[in-house]
Design a protein around this motif. Structure first.
Motif, PDB file in Angstrom:
ATOM      1  N   ARG A  42      -3.898   0.249  -4.332  1.00 15.48           N
ATOM      2  CA  ARG A  42      -4.576   1.354  -5.032  1.00 15.48           C
ATOM      3  C   ARG A  42      -5.389   2.182  -4.034  1.00 15.48           C
ATOM      4  NH1 ARG A  42      -5.353   1.305 -10.651  1.00 15.48           N
ATOM      5  NH2 ARG A  42      -7.346   2.329 -10.293  1.00 15.48           N
ATOM      6  N   PHE A  43      -6.114   1.493  -3.164  1.00 14.03           N
ATOM      7  CA  PHE A  43      -6.910   2.179  -2.153  1.00 14.03           C
ATOM      8  C   PHE A  43      -6.022   3.059  -1.265  1.00 14.03           C
ATOM      9  CE2 PHE A  43      -8.505   2.318   2.209  1.00 14.03           C
ATOM     10  CZ  PHE A  43      -9.736   2.929   2.006  1.00 14.03           C
ATOM     11  N   LEU A  44      -4.888   2.523  -0.828  1.00 17.85           N
ATOM     12  CA  LEU A  44      -3.975   3.285   0.038  1.00 17.85           C
ATOM     13  C   LEU A  44      -3.430   4.530  -0.657  1.00 17.85           C
ATOM     14  CD1 LEU A  44      -1.992   0.411   1.798  1.00 17.85           C
ATOM     15  CD2 LEU A  44      -3.825   1.841   2.764  1.00 17.85           C
ATOM     16  N   ARG A  45      -3.322   4.460  -1.991  1.00 19.17           N
ATOM     17  CA  ARG A  45      -2.858   5.622  -2.767  1.00 19.17           C
ATOM     18  C   ARG A  45      -3.991   6.620  -3.036  1.00 19.17           C
ATOM     19  NH1 ARG A  45      -0.175   1.394  -5.828  1.00 19.17           N
ATOM     20  NH2 ARG A  45      -1.783   1.596  -7.423  1.00 19.17           N
ATOM     21  N   GLY A  46      -5.201   6.291  -2.575  1.00 17.52           N
ATOM     22  CA  GLY A  46      -6.336   7.184  -2.787  1.00 17.52           C
ATOM     23  C   GLY A  46      -7.027   6.983  -4.117  1.00 17.52           C
ATOM     24  N   GLU A  47      -6.722   5.885  -4.787  1.00 12.66           N
ATOM     25  CA  GLU A  47      -7.338   5.570  -6.076  1.00 12.66           C
ATOM     26  C   GLU A  47      -8.491   4.591  -5.869  1.00 12.66           C
ATOM     27  OE1 GLU A  47      -4.206   3.883  -8.434  1.00 12.66           O
ATOM     28  OE2 GLU A  47      -2.847   5.537  -7.986  1.00 12.66           O
ATOM     29  N   GLU A  48      -9.417   4.590  -6.792  1.00 15.21           N
ATOM     30  CA  GLU A  48     -10.532   3.640  -6.747  1.00 15.21           C
ATOM     31  C   GLU A  48      -9.968   2.247  -7.023  1.00 15.21           C
ATOM     32  OE1 GLU A  48     -14.216   2.414  -5.999  1.00 15.21           O
ATOM     33  OE2 GLU A  48     -13.732   4.539  -6.024  1.00 15.21           O
ATOM     34  N   GLN A  85     -11.003  -1.688   7.111  1.00 13.62           N
ATOM     35  CA  GLN A  85     -12.465  -1.709   7.111  1.00 13.62           C
ATOM     36  C   GLN A  85     -13.023  -0.712   6.100  1.00 13.62           C
ATOM     37  OE1 GLN A  85     -13.057  -1.006  11.296  1.00 13.62           O
ATOM     38  NE2 GLN A  85     -13.137  -3.192  11.776  1.00 13.62           N
ATOM     39  N   ARG A  86     -12.398   0.450   5.970  1.00 10.11           N
ATOM     40  CA  ARG A  86     -12.842   1.416   4.945  1.00 10.11           C
ATOM     41  C   ARG A  86     -12.606   0.837   3.556  1.00 10.11           C
ATOM     42  NH1 ARG A  86     -10.427   5.855   4.286  1.00 10.11           N
ATOM     43  NH2 ARG A  86      -8.546   5.408   5.448  1.00 10.11           N
ATOM     44  N   TYR A  87     -11.477   0.176   3.370  1.00  5.03           N
ATOM     45  CA  TYR A  87     -11.187  -0.489   2.096  1.00  5.03           C
ATOM     46  C   TYR A  87     -12.264  -1.547   1.802  1.00  5.03           C
ATOM     47  CZ  TYR A  87      -9.126  -4.092  -0.870  1.00  5.03           C
ATOM     48  OH  TYR A  87      -8.919  -5.042  -1.830  1.00  5.03           O
ATOM     49  N   VAL A  92     -18.068  -3.992  -1.329  1.00  4.29           N
ATOM     50  CA  VAL A  92     -19.416  -4.469  -1.016  1.00  4.29           C
ATOM     51  C   VAL A  92     -20.401  -4.294  -2.174  1.00  4.29           C
ATOM     52  CG1 VAL A  92     -21.383  -4.250   0.563  1.00  4.29           C
ATOM     53  CG2 VAL A  92     -19.044  -4.232   1.450  1.00  4.29           C
ATOM     54  N   PRO A  93     -20.356  -3.206  -2.947  1.00  6.55           N
ATOM     55  CA  PRO A  93     -21.325  -3.109  -4.043  1.00  6.55           C
ATOM     56  C   PRO A  93     -21.306  -4.317  -4.986  1.00  6.55           C
ATOM     57  CG  PRO A  93     -20.320  -0.980  -3.675  1.00  6.55           C
ATOM     58  CD  PRO A  93     -19.568  -1.971  -2.813  1.00  6.55           C
ATOM     59  N   ALA A  94     -20.123  -4.855  -5.272  1.00  3.95           N
ATOM     60  CA  ALA A  94     -20.045  -6.035  -6.144  1.00  3.95           C
ATOM     61  C   ALA A  94     -20.668  -7.255  -5.460  1.00  3.95           C
ATOM     62  CB  ALA A  94     -18.592  -6.322  -6.523  1.00  3.95           C
ATOM     63  N   ALA A 172     -23.961   5.357   4.038  1.00  3.58           N
ATOM     64  CA  ALA A 172     -24.420   6.749   4.010  1.00  3.58           C
ATOM     65  C   ALA A 172     -24.018   7.478   5.299  1.00  3.58           C
ATOM     66  CB  ALA A 172     -25.933   6.801   3.819  1.00  3.58           C
ATOM     67  N   GLU A 173     -23.705   6.708   6.357  1.00  3.20           N
ATOM     68  CA  GLU A 173     -23.361   7.294   7.657  1.00  3.20           C
ATOM     69  C   GLU A 173     -21.866   7.453   7.879  1.00  3.20           C
ATOM     70  OE1 GLU A 173     -25.116   4.606  10.445  1.00  3.20           O
ATOM     71  OE2 GLU A 173     -27.152   4.974   9.727  1.00  3.20           O
ATOM     72  N   VAL A 174     -21.027   6.904   7.010  1.00  4.52           N
ATOM     73  CA  VAL A 174     -19.567   6.953   7.219  1.00  4.52           C
ATOM     74  C   VAL A 174     -18.917   7.810   6.136  1.00  4.52           C
ATOM     75  CG1 VAL A 174     -19.451   4.728   8.373  1.00  4.52           C
ATOM     76  CG2 VAL A 174     -19.132   4.839   5.920  1.00  4.52           C
ATOM     77  N   PRO A 175     -17.723   8.357   6.431  1.00  2.00           N
ATOM     78  CA  PRO A 175     -17.014   9.132   5.411  1.00  2.00           C
ATOM     79  C   PRO A 175     -16.673   8.270   4.219  1.00  2.00           C
ATOM     80  CG  PRO A 175     -15.958   9.334   7.577  1.00  2.00           C
ATOM     81  CD  PRO A 175     -17.023   8.291   7.691  1.00  2.00           C
ATOM     82  N   SER A 176     -16.422   8.913   3.098  1.00  2.00           N
ATOM     83  CA  SER A 176     -16.067   8.216   1.859  1.00  2.00           C
ATOM     84  C   SER A 176     -14.922   7.246   2.095  1.00  2.00           C
ATOM     85  CB  SER A 176     -15.660   9.242   0.800  1.00  2.00           C
ATOM     86  OG  SER A 176     -15.162   8.568  -0.334  1.00  2.00           O
ATOM     87  N   ALA A 177     -15.030   6.071   1.467  1.00  2.00           N
ATOM     88  CA  ALA A 177     -14.002   5.048   1.616  1.00  2.00           C
ATOM     89  C   ALA A 177     -12.730   5.401   0.853  1.00  2.00           C
ATOM     90  CB  ALA A 177     -14.540   3.700   1.139  1.00  2.00           C
ATOM     91  N   VAL A 178     -12.838   6.183  -0.209  1.00  2.00           N
ATOM     92  CA  VAL A 178     -11.670   6.530  -1.025  1.00  2.00           C
ATOM     93  C   VAL A 178     -11.371   8.010  -0.838  1.00  2.00           C
ATOM     94  CG1 VAL A 178     -10.720   6.622  -3.344  1.00  2.00           C
ATOM     95  CG2 VAL A 178     -12.199   4.755  -2.700  1.00  2.00           C
TER      96      VAL A 178
END
Length: 178
Positions: A42-48, A85-87, A92-94, A172-178
């Motif tokens: 899902r992440f690779l497809r750009g989905e949450e 690593q972006r994935y 992490v929030p969970a 906050a310092e890195v581009p969006s993960a999705v």
């Protein structure tokens, strides 16, 4: 080849194998973990990625941290972060919600500090569980009780923890993960 503990022993370590602290260093650029396959796609497809808040790991982390135990981890991260690593940032929030304290350390800084680059869990500064891999796939954990080796992992923990950045500050310092 060192003696590797089985999955039942690994599970026991996290249910009852530590009294105060469990600390993890994650050094690899990617991991191959079966339960992540659909969320990763899902992440690779750009989905949450859909995350299960009642996954057994998170349930146990809530139990352990609710009992006053600390569970901490430092993840090494490349610049720029790898796709995996972006994935990883998306999950992490969970983990934080379950009580883990997750921090990030740039790989280049870890190399400057000459940290041991083993994936390891350190329990109560008394013993360590060192991951062994075949490629990106984990094949088991080596339980280390030798005080000299454990002390070295304690030194790695102290240095990594000192320089690592808490998740919320890092994200906050890195581009969006999705």
């Amino acid at each position: 080849m060192p003696h590797l503990i089985d999955s039942d022993e690994i599970d026991r370590l996290f249910r009852e194998g530590f009294e105060h602290t469990a600390w993890r260093l994650e050094c690899r650029r990617s991991y191959q973990v079966d339960y992540e396959s659909e969320t990763y796609q899902r992440f690779l497809r750009g989905e949450e990625p859909a995350r299960d808040p009642n996954r057994p790991w998170l349930v146990n982390m809530r139990k352990q941290t609710g009992a006053g135990k600390r569970v901490e981890r430092v993840r090494l991260i490349d610049d720029p972060p790898t796709t995996y690593q972006r994935y990883g940032l998306t999950g992490v929030p969970a983990a934080v919600e379950a009580g883990e304290d997750v921090r990030y350390l740039r790989r280049s800084q870890a190399e400057q500090l000459d940290l041991v680059m083993d994936d390891v869990w350190l329990f109560d500064s008394r013993y360590a569980a060192v991951f062994h891999y075949d490629g990106d796939e984990p094949i088991g954990l080596e339980l280390v009780e030798d005080p000299v080796r454990v002390l070295r992992y304690c030194q790695v923990r102290d240095a990594a923890w000192h320089y690592a950045v808490p998740y919320r500050q890092f994200v906050a310092e890195v581009p969006s993960a999705v």
